[in-house]
Design a protein around this motif. Structure first.
Motif, PDB file in Angstrom:
ATOM      1  N   ALA A   1       0.804  -1.296   0.019  1.00 13.24           N
ATOM      2  CA  ALA A   1       0.038  -0.123  -0.086  1.00 13.24           C
ATOM      3  C   ALA A   1       0.853   1.147   0.100  1.00 13.24           C
ATOM      4  CB  ALA A   1      -0.736   0.173   1.147  1.00 13.24           C
ATOM      5  N   LYS A   2       2.214   1.299   0.885  1.00 13.57           N
ATOM      6  CA  LYS A   2       2.808   2.291   0.689  1.00 13.57           C
ATOM      7  C   LYS A   2       3.554   2.641  -0.593  1.00 13.57           C
ATOM      8  CE  LYS A   2       6.919   4.263   3.258  1.00 13.57           C
ATOM      9  NZ  LYS A   2       7.859   4.234   4.295  1.00 13.57           N
ATOM     10  N   ALA A   3       3.960   1.532  -1.124  1.00 13.39           N
ATOM     11  CA  ALA A   3       4.555   1.601  -2.568  1.00 13.39           C
ATOM     12  C   ALA A   3       3.627   1.957  -3.719  1.00 13.39           C
ATOM     13  CB  ALA A   3       5.239   0.281  -2.901  1.00 13.39           C
ATOM     14  N   ASP A   4       2.431   1.720  -3.609  1.00  7.95           N
ATOM     15  CA  ASP A   4       1.232   2.097  -4.276  1.00  7.95           C
ATOM     16  C   ASP A   4       1.061   3.623  -4.267  1.00  7.95           C
ATOM     17  OD1 ASP A   4       1.052  -0.354  -5.553  1.00  7.95           O
ATOM     18  OD2 ASP A   4      -0.858  -1.009  -4.214  1.00  7.95           O
ATOM     19  N   SER A   5       0.903   4.088  -3.149  1.00 13.87           N
ATOM     20  CA  SER A   5       0.753   5.400  -2.626  1.00 13.87           C
ATOM     21  C   SER A   5       1.766   6.167  -3.450  1.00 13.87           C
ATOM     22  CB  SER A   5       0.248   5.476  -1.319  1.00 13.87           C
ATOM     23  OG  SER A   5       1.324   5.491  -0.556  1.00 13.87           O
ATOM     24  N   GLU A   6       3.129   5.751  -3.067  1.00 19.87           N
ATOM     25  CA  GLU A   6       4.068   6.411  -3.119  1.00 19.87           C
ATOM     26  C   GLU A   6       4.432   6.847  -5.101  1.00 19.87           C
ATOM     27  OE1 GLU A   6       7.634   4.800  -1.521  1.00 19.87           O
ATOM     28  OE2 GLU A   6       7.073   5.833   0.598  1.00 19.87           O
ATOM     29  N   SER A   7       3.973   5.568  -5.467  1.00 20.53           N
ATOM     30  CA  SER A   7       3.932   5.494  -7.171  1.00 20.53           C
ATOM     31  C   SER A   7       2.682   6.275  -7.719  1.00 20.53           C
ATOM     32  CB  SER A   7       3.683   4.079  -7.675  1.00 20.53           C
ATOM     33  OG  SER A   7       2.649   3.544  -7.376  1.00 20.53           O
ATOM     34  N   ASN A   8       1.669   6.479  -7.078  1.00 22.43           N
ATOM     35  CA  ASN A   8       0.617   7.592  -7.499  1.00 22.43           C
ATOM     36  C   ASN A   8       1.013   8.857  -7.246  1.00 22.43           C
ATOM     37  OD1 ASN A   8      -0.670   5.303  -8.430  1.00 22.43           O
ATOM     38  ND2 ASN A   8      -1.852   5.349  -6.468  1.00 22.43           N
ATOM     39  N   LEU A   9       2.008   9.171  -6.681  1.00 22.78           N
ATOM     40  CA  LEU A   9       2.553  10.772  -6.542  1.00 22.78           C
ATOM     41  C   LEU A   9       3.119  11.266  -7.467  1.00 22.78           C
ATOM     42  CD1 LEU A   9       3.894  10.719  -2.793  1.00 22.78           C
ATOM     43  CD2 LEU A   9       1.470  11.387  -3.520  1.00 22.78           C
TER      44      LEU A   9
END
Length: 174
Positions: free
Chosen positions: A166-174
């Protein structure tokens, strides 16, 4: 008095029946409990330890017990023990807890059933830290402590992996 007579007094003082002790001692029926407590059948060392641990006494207390001061179990724990054996909780279980069981009692019952899906659900409902807290306070299990430890470890690992994703997904969506 013999050990089994002392044990019966302790059991009666706590308001328990033989049926309440079947899974605690690790036998199949209340008749098996009756045979052990009547002296017609000897308990295994593990069965004797399970009974002592559950009653909150030392095994030696069965041999030196004085019935002068009974110590009853908390009513909600007696109620929980007397309910039907833990069934798979799955989708039909009402997690709103209509019976008013304390979270610790609910978690205890789920851990004793040793069903992965239910342990996963109780971790979701109460949090993995609370489940670990109850697990580490338990003294007897239907099978082995290591199987529940492994299950909780797998759930903890899954939670950590999901958080990392979830953290990796949120960082990639930035």
């Amino acid at each position: 008095m013999k050990w089994n007579e002392n044990a019966k007094v302790i059991i009666e003082n706590r308001g328990l029946t033989y049926a309440d002790l079947v899974s605690i001692i690790g036998v199949k029926t209340s008749n098996d409990v009756a045979q052990i407590l009547s002296g017609r059948r000897n308990p295994t060392p593990q069965q004797l330890k399970n009974l002592a641990d559950f009653l909150g006494v030392k095994i030696d207390d069965f041999f030196t017990f004085s019935a002068a001061e009974p110590t009853p179990l908390p009513e909600e724990l007696v109620r929980a023990i007397r309910e039907q054996p833990v069934k798979p909780l799955g989708h039909r279980y009402d997690w709103s807890n209509p019976g008013g069981l304390r979270p610790e009692v609910m978690i205890y019952k789920v851990l004793r059933a040793e069903r992965f899906e239910d342990i996963l659900e109780v971790c979701y409902q109460y949090g993995i830290d609370k489940v670990y807290e109850v697990f580490h306070s338990m003294t007897h299990f239907p099978s082995s402590r290591s199987s529940i430890e492994r299950t909780l470890g797998n759930i903890q690992y899954g939670i950590e992996m999901a958080k990392a994703e979830a953290k990796a997904d949120s960082e990639s969506n930035l």
